[in-house]
Design a protein around this motif. Structure first.
Motif, PDB file in Angstrom:
ATOM      1  N   GLN A 124       7.463   3.365 -12.181  1.00  0.00           N
ATOM      2  CA  GLN A 124       5.918   2.527 -12.561  1.00  0.00           C
ATOM      3  C   GLN A 124       5.225   2.234 -11.292  1.00  0.00           C
ATOM      4  O   GLN A 124       4.075   2.143 -11.131  1.00  0.00           O
ATOM      5  N   PHE A 125       5.956   1.728 -10.277  1.00  0.00           N
ATOM      6  CA  PHE A 125       5.438   1.299  -9.156  1.00  0.00           C
ATOM      7  C   PHE A 125       4.759   2.472  -8.118  1.00  0.00           C
ATOM      8  O   PHE A 125       3.701   2.361  -7.854  1.00  0.00           O
ATOM      9  N   LEU A 126       5.396   3.683  -8.504  1.00  0.00           N
ATOM     10  CA  LEU A 126       4.691   4.783  -7.564  1.00  0.00           C
ATOM     11  C   LEU A 126       3.521   5.324  -8.736  1.00  0.00           C
ATOM     12  O   LEU A 126       2.422   5.690  -7.852  1.00  0.00           O
ATOM     13  N   SER A 127       3.655   5.339  -9.870  1.00  0.00           N
ATOM     14  CA  SER A 127       2.427   5.675 -10.741  1.00  0.00           C
ATOM     15  C   SER A 127       1.416   4.710 -10.656  1.00  0.00           C
ATOM     16  O   SER A 127       0.247   5.239 -10.601  1.00  0.00           O
ATOM     17  N   ASP A 128       1.520   3.243 -10.599  1.00  0.00           N
ATOM     18  CA  ASP A 128       0.273   2.395 -10.247  1.00  0.00           C
ATOM     19  C   ASP A 128      -0.137   2.564  -8.710  1.00  0.00           C
ATOM     20  O   ASP A 128      -1.340   2.306  -8.793  1.00  0.00           O
ATOM     21  N   ALA A 129       0.538   3.088  -7.992  1.00  0.00           N
ATOM     22  CA  ALA A 129       0.166   3.321  -6.630  1.00  0.00           C
ATOM     23  C   ALA A 129      -0.635   4.592  -6.167  1.00  0.00           C
ATOM     24  O   ALA A 129      -1.326   4.631  -5.269  1.00  0.00           O
ATOM     25  N   THR A 140      13.258   8.832   1.352  1.00  0.00           N
ATOM     26  CA  THR A 140      11.947   9.231   1.830  1.00  0.00           C
ATOM     27  C   THR A 140      10.915   9.207   0.544  1.00  0.00           C
ATOM     28  O   THR A 140      11.524   8.893  -0.655  1.00  0.00           O
ATOM     29  N   TYR A 141       9.745   9.377   0.837  1.00  0.00           N
ATOM     30  CA  TYR A 141       8.910   9.331  -0.366  1.00  0.00           C
ATOM     31  C   TYR A 141       9.252  10.291  -1.391  1.00  0.00           C
ATOM     32  O   TYR A 141       9.339   9.971  -2.691  1.00  0.00           O
ATOM     33  N   ASP A 142       9.461  11.566  -1.139  1.00  0.00           N
ATOM     34  CA  ASP A 142       9.949  12.478  -2.077  1.00  0.00           C
ATOM     35  C   ASP A 142      11.243  11.964  -2.857  1.00  0.00           C
ATOM     36  O   ASP A 142      11.292  12.429  -3.938  1.00  0.00           O
ATOM     37  N   GLU A 143      12.089  11.526  -2.082  1.00  0.00           N
ATOM     38  CA  GLU A 143      13.267  11.022  -2.641  1.00  0.00           C
ATOM     39  C   GLU A 143      13.050   9.950  -3.800  1.00  0.00           C
ATOM     40  O   GLU A 143      13.625   9.686  -4.879  1.00  0.00           O
ATOM     41  N   LEU A 144      11.919   8.762  -3.385  1.00  0.00           N
ATOM     42  CA  LEU A 144      11.688   8.005  -4.270  1.00  0.00           C
ATOM     43  C   LEU A 144      10.890   8.377  -5.499  1.00  0.00           C
ATOM     44  O   LEU A 144      11.148   7.921  -6.516  1.00  0.00           O
ATOM     45  N   CYS A 145      10.137   9.546  -5.405  1.00  0.00           N
ATOM     46  CA  CYS A 145       9.506  10.108  -6.377  1.00  0.00           C
ATOM     47  C   CYS A 145      10.226  10.732  -7.486  1.00  0.00           C
ATOM     48  O   CYS A 145      10.189  11.018  -8.669  1.00  0.00           O
ATOM     49  N   GLU A 146      11.572  11.224  -7.221  1.00  0.00           N
ATOM     50  CA  GLU A 146      12.696  11.627  -7.961  1.00  0.00           C
ATOM     51  C   GLU A 146      13.682  10.759  -8.214  1.00  0.00           C
ATOM     52  O   GLU A 146      14.495  11.079  -9.473  1.00  0.00           O
ATOM     53  N   ASN A 147      13.457   9.370  -7.972  1.00  0.00           N
ATOM     54  CA  ASN A 147      14.097   8.303  -8.680  1.00  0.00           C
ATOM     55  C   ASN A 147      13.829   8.041 -10.098  1.00  0.00           C
ATOM     56  O   ASN A 147      12.576   7.948 -10.461  1.00  0.00           O
ATOM     57  N   GLN A 148      14.664   8.076 -11.058  1.00  0.00           N
ATOM     58  CA  GLN A 148      14.236   7.849 -12.355  1.00  0.00           C
ATOM     59  C   GLN A 148      14.487   6.525 -12.886  1.00  0.00           C
ATOM     60  O   GLN A 148      13.905   5.983 -13.927  1.00  0.00           O
ATOM     61  N   ASP A 149      14.628   5.548 -11.866  1.00  0.00           N
ATOM     62  CA  ASP A 149      14.737   4.105 -12.294  1.00  0.00           C
ATOM     63  C   ASP A 149      13.046   3.727 -12.833  1.00  0.00           C
ATOM     64  O   ASP A 149      12.109   4.040 -12.399  1.00  0.00           O
ATOM     65  N   PRO A 150      12.925   3.173 -14.032  1.00  0.00           N
ATOM     66  CA  PRO A 150      11.642   3.052 -14.560  1.00  0.00           C
ATOM     67  C   PRO A 150      10.870   2.007 -13.634  1.00  0.00           C
ATOM     68  O   PRO A 150       9.691   2.346 -13.621  1.00  0.00           O
ATOM     69  N   PHE A 151      11.543   1.169 -13.022  1.00  0.00           N
ATOM     70  CA  PHE A 151      10.457   0.057 -12.218  1.00  0.00           C
ATOM     71  C   PHE A 151       9.822   1.257 -10.834  1.00  0.00           C
ATOM     72  O   PHE A 151       8.873   0.880 -10.690  1.00  0.00           O
ATOM     73  N   VAL A 152      10.739   1.986 -10.496  1.00  0.00           N
ATOM     74  CA  VAL A 152      10.504   2.715  -9.481  1.00  0.00           C
ATOM     75  C   VAL A 152       9.429   3.873  -9.714  1.00  0.00           C
ATOM     76  O   VAL A 152       8.263   3.692  -9.101  1.00  0.00           O
ATOM     77  N   ASP A 195       0.969  -1.166  -0.078  1.00  0.00           N
ATOM     78  CA  ASP A 195      -0.130  -0.042  -0.166  1.00  0.00           C
ATOM     79  C   ASP A 195       0.837   1.223  -0.127  1.00  0.00           C
ATOM     80  O   ASP A 195       1.222   1.972   0.973  1.00  0.00           O
ATOM     81  N   MET A 196       1.400   1.530  -1.147  1.00  0.00           N
ATOM     82  CA  MET A 196       2.298   2.838  -1.401  1.00  0.00           C
ATOM     83  C   MET A 196       1.191   3.996  -1.005  1.00  0.00           C
ATOM     84  O   MET A 196       2.246   4.985  -0.231  1.00  0.00           O
ATOM     85  N   HIS A 197       0.220   4.213  -1.093  1.00  0.00           N
ATOM     86  CA  HIS A 197      -0.663   5.303  -0.665  1.00  0.00           C
ATOM     87  C   HIS A 197      -0.508   5.652   0.885  1.00  0.00           C
ATOM     88  O   HIS A 197      -0.162   6.692   1.269  1.00  0.00           O
ATOM     89  N   ALA A 198      -0.556   4.339   1.762  1.00  0.00           N
ATOM     90  CA  ALA A 198      -0.612   4.482   3.166  1.00  0.00           C
ATOM     91  C   ALA A 198       0.703   4.771   3.680  1.00  0.00           C
ATOM     92  O   ALA A 198       1.036   5.471   4.418  1.00  0.00           O
ATOM     93  N   ALA A 199       1.629   3.922   2.817  1.00  0.00           N
ATOM     94  CA  ALA A 199       3.069   4.004   3.442  1.00  0.00           C
ATOM     95  C   ALA A 199       3.654   5.532   3.031  1.00  0.00           C
ATOM     96  O   ALA A 199       4.435   5.965   3.964  1.00  0.00           O
ATOM     97  N   HIS A 200       3.232   6.215   2.194  1.00  0.00           N
ATOM     98  CA  HIS A 200       3.648   7.442   2.045  1.00  0.00           C
ATOM     99  C   HIS A 200       3.500   8.428   3.190  1.00  0.00           C
ATOM    100  O   HIS A 200       4.242   9.065   3.842  1.00  0.00           O
ATOM    101  N   PHE A 201       2.194   8.320   3.916  1.00  0.00           N
ATOM    102  CA  PHE A 201       1.843   8.998   5.060  1.00  0.00           C
ATOM    103  C   PHE A 201       2.516   8.773   6.241  1.00  0.00           C
ATOM    104  O   PHE A 201       2.924   9.584   7.118  1.00  0.00           O
ATOM    105  N   PHE A 202       2.463   7.214   6.746  1.00  0.00           N
ATOM    106  CA  PHE A 202       3.058   7.011   7.763  1.00  0.00           C
ATOM    107  C   PHE A 202       4.601   6.841   8.189  1.00  0.00           C
ATOM    108  O   PHE A 202       5.054   6.536   9.100  1.00  0.00           O
ATOM    109  N   SER A 203       5.363   6.478   6.812  1.00  0.00           N
ATOM    110  CA  SER A 203       6.658   6.084   6.745  1.00  0.00           C
ATOM    111  C   SER A 203       7.744   7.425   7.030  1.00  0.00           C
ATOM    112  O   SER A 203       7.670   8.452   6.426  1.00  0.00           O
TER     113      SER A 203
END
Length: 245
Positions: free
Chosen positions: A239-244, A225-237, A201-209
């Protein structure tokens, strides 16, 4: 990093020919909430089982609260385990016991408290998760979200330093999932616990992690952090954030 509550170094774990974890390095600071993300089958739940000593790594080091646990005998390992609370994926409550009896169970097994003190502790724990009025109900009589909260109360019974959560919001509606997320934060704030949360649950993890790590193919693909993952350019990362989202 501040004082480490958990340190995993070069941990490998395989089942037959399947390499599940391939040299994982992971540190969790005291008081931190760390979420472990990734697709199914990437070793998230295996990592939790290694942290609590239910399984041993094939190689590498697992240090819990300053204690290397990979070589401990059963008695010494059980001493460490009493410092760890574990919320199982489906709460794993005993069907034949009431909610109160489920929470009391670890107190009976692991403390010398008399019955009156145990019951007082149970009321305190159930009140902290909003379930005291349901103390005499069976697990089958309450909702999935309430069973998760009862499981959390039981996980906290021995006042652990570390709490491990396996998919705490799985199968819950968004409102109930958000309530569980806030409860994870409250537990940390009030008890100064360290938490590791395995979740899809990426949506929930964003808020409590405080920090998140993403596993892929047996290794850590990204961490931060969530913001740092959002800046990650790896395609899998991405896609994972986009799907969540």
């Amino acid at each position: 990093m501040e004082t480490e509550a958990i340190a995993v170094k070069q941990v490998h774990k395989a089942y037959g020919q399947q390499q599940v974890l391939k040299g994982i390095d992971l540190s969790v600071g005291a008081g931190e909430i760390l979420s472990v993300l990734g697709k199914s089958g990437t070793g998230k739940s295996v990592l939790l089982r290694l942290l609590i000593g239910l399984q041993k790594p094939d190689s590498g080091s697992v240090v819990i609260a300053g204690q290397e646990i990979t070589g401990l005998d059963r008695e010494a390992l059980n001493t460490v385990r009493r410092q760890i609370g574990f919320l199982f994926q489906e709460a794993a409550l005993y069907d034949s016991l009431t909610i109160g009896q489920n929470v009391e169970f670890p107190l009976q097994r692991n403390t010398t408290l008399n019955q009156g003190d145990r019951i007082a502790k149970v009321h305190e724990l159930l009140t902290s998760v909003g379930l005291d009025e349901h103390i005499d109900k069976l697990p089958s009589d309450i909702s999935g979200g309430m069973r998760k909260r009862a499981g959390i109360a039981r996980a906290l019974a021995l006042d652990p330093q570390i709490v491990l959560f396996d998919e705490p919001t799985a199968g819950l509606d968004p409102i109930t999932a958000a309530e569980i997320g806030r409860l994870i934060q409250t537990i940390r704030d009030e008890r100064n616990t360290t938490s590791v949360v395995v979740t899809h649950d990426m949506h929930a993890a964003h808020f409590f992690s405080d920090r998140l790590v993403m596993l892929k193919e047996g290794g850590i693909l990204a961490a931060g952090t969530y913001d740092e993952l959002c800046e990650n350019q790896d395609p899998f990362v991405k896609q994972f954030l986009s799907d969540a989202a």
